[in-house]
Design an enzyme around this catalytic site. Sequence first.
Site, short mmCIF file in Angstrom:
data_model
loop_
_atom_site.label_atom_id
_atom_site.label_comp_id
_atom_site.label_asym_id
_atom_site.label_seq_id
_atom_site.Cartn_x
_atom_site.Cartn_y
_atom_site.Cartn_z
N HIS A 89 -18.85 3.96 -0.09
CA HIS A 89 -18.04 3.87 1.13
C HIS A 89 -18.94 4.08 2.34
O HIS A 89 -19.97 4.76 2.23
CB HIS A 89 -16.94 4.94 1.10
CG HIS A 89 -15.80 4.65 2.03
ND1 HIS A 89 -15.86 4.85 3.38
CD2 HIS A 89 -14.54 4.16 1.78
CE1 HIS A 89 -14.72 4.49 3.94
NE2 HIS A 89 -13.89 4.06 2.99
N GLN A 98 -8.83 9.90 7.40
CA GLN A 98 -9.67 9.44 6.29
C GLN A 98 -10.35 10.60 5.56
O GLN A 98 -10.70 10.49 4.39
CB GLN A 98 -10.74 8.49 6.83
CG GLN A 98 -10.16 7.23 7.43
CD GLN A 98 -10.63 6.03 6.67
OE1 GLN A 98 -10.34 5.88 5.49
NE2 GLN A 98 -11.40 5.19 7.32
N THR A 122 -22.54 0.84 9.69
CA THR A 122 -23.32 -0.23 10.32
C THR A 122 -23.05 -0.26 11.82
O THR A 122 -21.94 -0.56 12.25
CB THR A 122 -22.96 -1.59 9.69
OG1 THR A 122 -23.00 -1.43 8.28
CG2 THR A 122 -23.90 -2.68 10.13
N ASP A 204 24.43 -11.67 33.16
CA ASP A 204 24.09 -12.18 31.82
C ASP A 204 25.25 -13.00 31.27
O ASP A 204 25.95 -12.58 30.37
CB ASP A 204 23.79 -10.95 30.93
CG ASP A 204 23.39 -11.33 29.52
OD1 ASP A 204 23.01 -12.49 29.28
OD2 ASP A 204 23.48 -10.45 28.63
C1 SPV Z 1 20.19 -9.21 25.11
O1 SPV Z 1 19.22 -8.45 25.09
O2 SPV Z 1 20.42 -10.01 26.01
C2 SPV Z 1 21.12 -9.21 23.97
C3 SPV Z 1 21.28 -8.00 23.18
O3 SPV Z 1 21.77 -10.19 23.77
S1 SPV Z 1 22.57 -7.16 23.91
O4 SPV Z 1 22.32 -6.97 25.32
O5 SPV Z 1 22.70 -5.87 23.23
O6 SPV Z 1 23.80 -7.93 23.70
MG MG Z 2 21.69 -11.62 25.28
#
Ligand code: SPV
Ligand code: MG
Length: 432
Positions: A89, A98, A122, A204
């Site tokens: 080794h 280790q 090395t 979103d």
């Molecule tokens: C996102 O990150 O946009 C998702 C996951 O769809 S959630 O926000 O938990 O729905």
């Molecule tokens: Mg999402």
Amino acid sequence: MKKVYVAMSADVIHHGHLNVINKAKELGEVIVGLHTDDVIAGYFRVPLLGYNERKSIVENIKGVAMVVPQDTLDQVPNLVKLQPDYVVHGDDWKEGIQRNLRERVIETLKQWGGELVEVKYTEGVSITKIEEALSQIGTTPQMRMRRLKKALEAKPLIRIIEAHNGLTGLIAEKARVEQDGRIKEFDGMWVSSLCDSTAKGKPDIELVDLTSRLNTINDILEVTTKPIILDGDTGGKIEHFVYTVKTLERLGVSAIIIEDKIGLKKNSLFGTDVSQTQDTIENFCEKISEGRKARVTNDFMIIARIESLILNAGMEDALKRAKAYIEAGADGIMIHSNRKDGKEIVEFCGEFQKFEKKVPLVVVPTSYCHMTEAQLQEAGANVVIYANHLIRSAYPAMVKTAESILLNERSLEADEYCMPIKQILTLIPGGQ
Ligand code: SPV
Ligand code: MG
């Protein structure tokens, strides 16, 4: 002829390996204990080459008589089986985790009068430097895309973190800690619809269109090499989804996760506080199978996300959908839940393990964040996504700084919240 045992990973072969093998060769017949993929993945990162590829390279090194799998970091089980006269080794394992392994080797060899021979480390070989050089070279869409499937094959659980621009992509790419001798990193990135929308100051609700999402992805692709999983929302109309699949595959995105909702999509974490409609099993299955037909390679994954638990449709419905989606060709299943205790996730995972036909199982522990990766793996999850944590931690820090400046009418007080100018100037190399 004396028996000599040498354990190694041999993922990136360099002259350091040859020095060790040459020394071993002088002592007798060389048996190489080659670390299996899950040993390397567990302690370091997913190997660049699979076990069989590494095996055939090592077998062809002059002086190597045999290659056997070394399926733990600890050499003792193989030593007991093979009872070699020598273990060779590098001498760089006297410190850290280790050290313990080294002592076990010495103790074990004593049982039959064997001896540990150490070769001077090395100088001038640095795997970290080789890795840095590789990441400088970058990647190709095909190589990057494949890395997700490779990681799933090599590790029982992979961890993914959200990225919503180049900078967060770099954090996902480079964040690295060492703990108990293990190197821990993220295995890839989640381009979340919530974070991508929030970063653009938008809700979103599938308002940020594909072109805009692709711009985000492109910014991340430009500065990273790790695999990307796209949050594809509902996937849109089937006729549109097939184009999305082709585009993502061409770019080198590894997977898209689509959720089984229709109409105006709202974020799942609202649960039943907002009205949301689940798609029919038939329609969603058709979306999955049309998506499958549209892809060019088997490397791109279409993962079906089940919203039954979010929408209070029940465990039975969730399981029924999982089976149907797998039948329709889903390459993975994501089960989502906004309950804090995580019990329904564990129950789903348990039932999922009984399926005859299984695919990788994805979970998103945002609400049930007390659960550890070990617990989720034990339950049966294969992918854990930290879906929104970089933007959620950055936003409060930025607001605090902005408010401090307003209150004090200068930035002195906010300075302690900020990284030094020198550091930000050199954070991204190449600016000098
Ligand atoms: C996102 O990150 O946009 C998702 C996951 O769809 S959630 O926000 O938990 O729905
Ligand atoms: Mg999402």
